[in-house]
Design an enzyme around this catalytic site. Structure first.
Site, mmCIF file in Angstrom:
data_model
loop_
_atom_site.group_PDB
_atom_site.id
_atom_site.type_symbol
_atom_site.label_atom_id
_atom_site.label_comp_id
_atom_site.label_asym_id
_atom_site.label_seq_id
_atom_site.Cartn_x
_atom_site.Cartn_y
_atom_site.Cartn_z
ATOM 1 N N ASP A 21 -2.743 -21.281 -5.991
ATOM 2 C CA ASP A 21 -2.238 -20.110 -5.260
ATOM 3 C C ASP A 21 -0.773 -19.832 -5.535
ATOM 4 O OD1 ASP A 21 -1.200 -22.349 -3.855
ATOM 5 O OD2 ASP A 21 -0.765 -21.016 -2.181
ATOM 6 N N ASP B 14 1.610 -22.969 -9.724
ATOM 7 C CA ASP B 14 0.304 -23.139 -10.364
ATOM 8 C C ASP B 14 0.102 -22.163 -11.514
ATOM 9 O OD1 ASP B 14 -0.471 -25.021 -8.430
ATOM 10 O OD2 ASP B 14 -0.993 -23.415 -7.053
ATOM 11 N N ASP C 165 -5.548 -27.121 -6.770
ATOM 12 C CA ASP C 165 -4.217 -27.381 -6.238
ATOM 13 C C ASP C 165 -4.446 -27.784 -4.790
ATOM 14 O OD1 ASP C 165 -1.418 -27.226 -5.729
ATOM 15 O OD2 ASP C 165 -1.741 -25.250 -4.854
ATOM 16 N N CYS D 28 0.856 -1.177 0.000
ATOM 17 C CA CYS D 28 0.000 0.000 0.000
ATOM 18 C C CYS D 28 0.891 1.226 0.000
ATOM 19 C CB CYS D 28 -0.861 -0.005 1.249
ATOM 20 S SG CYS D 28 0.135 -0.132 2.732
#
Lengths: 59, 806
Positions: free
Chosen positions: B703, B707, B508, B104
């Protein structure tokens, strides 16, 4: 109303100059980060209105 | 920010482990932290006087826990490594760093100010969107490694970065599209006010031709410059004899322009001009294309960042001496030394040494894999403990990581564009419009050439593809808001339309069905030992280890407050791949696997090993004190999600890099599904390819970095929100808040959206069926067009706003 004949083109010329400024801004990379700078201005260190009163070091 | 609630870590905001994690008195108050990493980072931030960071964080921001401090950064000071990254500008050294963990604006603030404290008047410029930091400083005052160290102390892992060529060209294209967009905007805005002048009186007066010619002067460059991508698309489409969305856009734009230009220059009294429509039309369409392209660029950036996981330097062994060299200087067959805590620089075979390697980026498994001479290792994986001598077996352009990136780029490039519903209608629509215009021309030819041309052009103008073009984007916009309310982000319209047709959901294991982190699931004290005693002793010794299993045990010990007894550990030793030993309160404590216990003469027989968890044994004073089962727990909503998906008749499969046994156990706990275990990233990728070849529509839920290729290859890639950057950016759908149930909401939303899109297309076609005959009859007046065109668009918008999911 003859004034329109030179006023309108000159307004467009001003607009075109603005487009030039926009092109310069794009070229200098100001549109590469669309998130950071908008926040940065709010995070100014010396703003006394910040809760805690700006850049006071705590022990 | 308001201080995090009592149950959250002061630094990262994650919930505290029950019983409290670490604590320290920092900044004049007692603060609680989830782990020691957060505590030391927070300490460093306060010490540097940068505590303003915490006030600048938005409420409820959750940071990921700080990465382990990287080691061996001094190699970046070696001249030939350094030269690859830094540029010198008149005494100032500049380097671009890729920084993991920027969340952020507060992070950007912290980084800029932390770097500002370095020697040599360092200044940093953070690019929040790309997670890059440009640092410039006086190279003679501070070394690059000091800057990196400074960032590491405040919780950010940074690596120097050299942009790739593909990325440079993508950036140039993105700039081009901004230029075109900017010019179209300028033309559109100016034509707006000129139209107002025309419609409020100038249309009949002496200034009519003046304004029209000015509009023409603006519209010509707008058409040729801003409209160039469509004209080019039209040309290629005509040459290749297929109809793309560029065709109606280019035909419409050209028809409007030629008609208006003709009216302006040849017969001013025979009609009206529509230059303003043309400019606004181009402007709006360019905005859409630009947004689409920037989300694609973001995904490509994240893919590129993956390569940065590969270290830039290595310790080359020459005889007994070691030399830090740039990885590019290595040749196949070179032996390199990898110390604990360093990433493997090359793909190769272990020659000497043993230890454990965290291969999460390749297998997705958090559990480290033991390595000994003869095992193969992969570049980018993390050496956890034990120094390894590795012989480089594959050239740098052929490591697993590079192959993975190549796979993803290939998948991104070749992803067959799924026919969107609107796309299916477009060819017919275009064909019908063009024939209607041709027919009009023929019918009116008897009335003179000019009349026939103008009427035919008015047919092209009034057959507004607006509603057709808006049908999907509007539904998409409405569905996007609704999805976010349910905890999902749907990133593109294609995914939204495809989700409803998904008949095969692939999961997954680690990080998707499970939490993805190790935790003690069961504590089994031996007869005569108390749980607290067991945890206290094991926790005290394990505290000194960096193993992920050890961290889980330490956390469990802290949870029951068993670590608070201030036990002093002496004689700590680490036996990589087996366990640790130490002396606590005069008693010898051993913590490790079964083999380690047997080796030390502790009888640990008669205990069954559960395949989905790792059993860690603890012996105190030579007797077995008990064992821990450490594993990766199933997400709480995994089983309900799997059940609901099965009820909807979807095929379910699990693809995992883990072993068959462990995978079967998780599959069973989640409610049962087909299991394909031991899959490498490229295996997952090709498995998805197989399913798709069978004609199935595949959604992949994952995730990790490993993957990512499969996520791109699947019809719909669904990433877990706190997964690796590269998977989140490359997925079509992102699950927020680490919950799986929103997948179901997304699928239902997709069904509703498709219904609405179809209705919208019908509305749009009905409008055209009404207006085209009028235009062909020459009955269209500018006022009628001005009313009818927006009404059809408004209908489409209003209909889209009905999209809801219960």
């Amino acid at each position: 109303m003859e004034v329109l004949y030179w006023l309108v083109p000159s307004i467009i010329a001003v607009g075109a100059a603005m487009v030039g400024v926009l092109f310069w801004a794009i070229k200098s990379g100001q549109y590469e980060d669309m998130e950071g700078p908008s926040h940065k201005i709010l995070m100014d260190d010396d703003d006394p209105r910040l809760p805690g009163g700006g850049k006071k070091k705590r022990p | 920010m308001t201080p995090p609630g009592p149950g959250a870590c002061f630094h990262c905001g994650l919930p505290l482990p029950a019983g409290g994690g670490a604590s320290a008195s920092i900044g004049g108050a007692e603060r609680l932290f989830c782990c020691n990493g957060c505590r030391s980072v927070c300490g460093a931030i306060y010490d540097a006087g940068l505590d303003g960071f915490y006030r600048r964080m938005a409420d409820g921001t959750v940071l990921s826990p700080p990465p382990p401090p990287p080691r061996g950064m001094d190699a970046y000071d070696v001249e030939d490594v350094r030269r690859e990254f830094v540029t010198e500008h008149g005494g100032r050294t500049e380097v671009v760093l890729l920084v993991e963990g920027i969340h952020c604006a507060a992070c950007a603030w912290l980084i800029e100010h932390a770097v500002g404290k370095a020697a040599g008047a360092a200044a940093a410029e953070v690019n929040l969107a790309k997670r890059r930091v440009k640092v410039g400083w006086d190279g003679s005052k501070a070394r690059l490694s000091e800057i990196l160290g400074l960032l590491a102390r405040v919780g950010y892992a940074a690596v120097p970065y050299t942009p790739r060529r593909a990325e440079e060209s993508a950036r140039r294209i993105a700039r081009q599209s901004l230029f075109r967009l900017g010019f179209a905007g300028f033309a559109a805005m100016n034509m707006m006010w000129m139209s107002i002048a025309l419609w409020t009186g100038a249309a009949g007066g002496e200034y009519r031709d003046f304004f029209r010619r000015l509009e023409l002067a603006l519209a010509l460059p707008a058409l040729l410059y801003s409209g160039w991508p469509f004209l080019r698309g039209f040309y290629y489409s005509a040459r290749g004899r297929h109809l793309s969305m560029d065709v109606p856009i280019a035909v419409g734009a050209l028809a409007v322009f030629c008609y208006s230009a003709y009216v302006t220059l040849v017969s001013p009294d025979s009609g009206e001009t529509y230059f303003d429509t043309l400019a606004v039309f181009l402007f709006v369409i360019l905005i859409g294309r630009h947004l689409e392209a920037s989300s694609r660029n973001k995904a490509a950036d994240a893919t590129g960042r993956m390569l940065e996981l590969q270290p830039k330097f290595a310790a080359l062994l020459r005889g007994d001496a070691e030399e830090k060299v740039s990885v590019r200087a290595l040749r196949v067959g070179d032996p390199v030394l990898v110390r604990p805590g360093e990433r493997l620089p090359v793909d190769g075979l272990v020659l000497d040494g043993s230890g454990e390697v965290d291969e999460a980026i390749i297998t997705g498994e958090a559990r480290p894999v033991p390595k000994s001479p003869g095992s193969s290792v992969t570049a980018g994986t993390m050496n956890m403990n034990g120094a390894l001598t590795v012989r480089m077996e594959k050239s740098l352009s052929d490591t697993s990581l590079v192959r993975m990136v190549r796979l993803m780029e290939e998948a991104q490039a070749t992803k067959a564009p799924i026919q969107r519903i609107a796309d299916r209608v477009v060819p017919y629509f275009v064909a019908a419009t063009l024939s209607a215009a041709a027919l009009t021309f023929i019918l009116w030819y008897g009335q003179g050439l000019e009349r026939a041309m103008l009427t035919a052009a008015s047919v092209l103008i009034i057959t507004c593809p607006c509603a057709l073009g808006l049908a999907t984007p509007m539904a998409m916009a409405a569905a996007g808001g609704e999805a976010a309310r349910h905890g999902v982000i749907i990133k593109n319209g294609r995914a939204l339309e495809t989700l409803a047709r998904v008949d095969h959901v692939v999961f997954d294991k680690t990080g998707a069905l499970t939490n993805g982190s190790m935790a003690v699931s069961r504590i089994v004290p031996a007869d005569g030992f108390e749980e607290r005693f067991l945890l206290g002793h094991a926790g005290a010794v394990e505290r000194l280890s960096e193993h992920s299993l050890a961290r889980a045990i330490v956390l469990a010990a802290e949870n029951v407050g068993a670590s608070a007894n201030g036990a002093v550990v002496s004689g700590f030793r680490n036996f990589p791949g087996r366990g640790v030993s130490g002396t606590v309160d005069g008693a010898a404590v051993l913590v490790g696997n079964m083999a380690f216990m047997r080796e030390r003469g502790v009888s640990a027989a008669g205990r069954d090993e559960n395949p989905s968890v790792t059993t860690v044994y603890c012996a105190v004073g030579g007797d077995l004190a008990g064992s821990f089962e450490v594993g990766d727990a199933l997400r709480p909503d995994a089983a309900p999600t799997v059940d609901a998906l099965r009820l909807e008749g979807k095929t379910l499969t699990m693809l995992t890099g883990d072993t068959k046994n462990a995978a079967e156990a998780v599959a069973k706990a989640a409610g049962g599904m087909a299991v394909m275990a031991g899959m490498k990233p490229e295996d997952k990728y090709s498995a998805i390819g197989e399913f798709r070849k069978r004609g199935e529509t595949v959604a992949m839920v994952g995730d990790g970095v490993n993957d990512a290729p499969a996520l791109v290859h699947a019809d719909v890639g669904i990433a877990v929100g706190q997964g690796a950057d590269v998977s989140v950016e490359n997925a079509d759908v992102v699950l927020l808040g680490n919950r799986l149930l929103p997948i179901l909401a997304a699928i239902r939303l997709s069904r509703t959206t498709i219904t609405v899109i179809k209705q919208n297309i019908r509305v749009s076609l009905a409008y055209n069926a009404l207006m085209v005959p009028l235009a062909m009859a020459g009955l269209i007046t500018p006022v009628l067009a001005a009313v009818a065109m927006p009404v059809s668009s408004l209908l489409v918008i209003a209909n889209a706003s009905r999209i809801r999911v219960e």
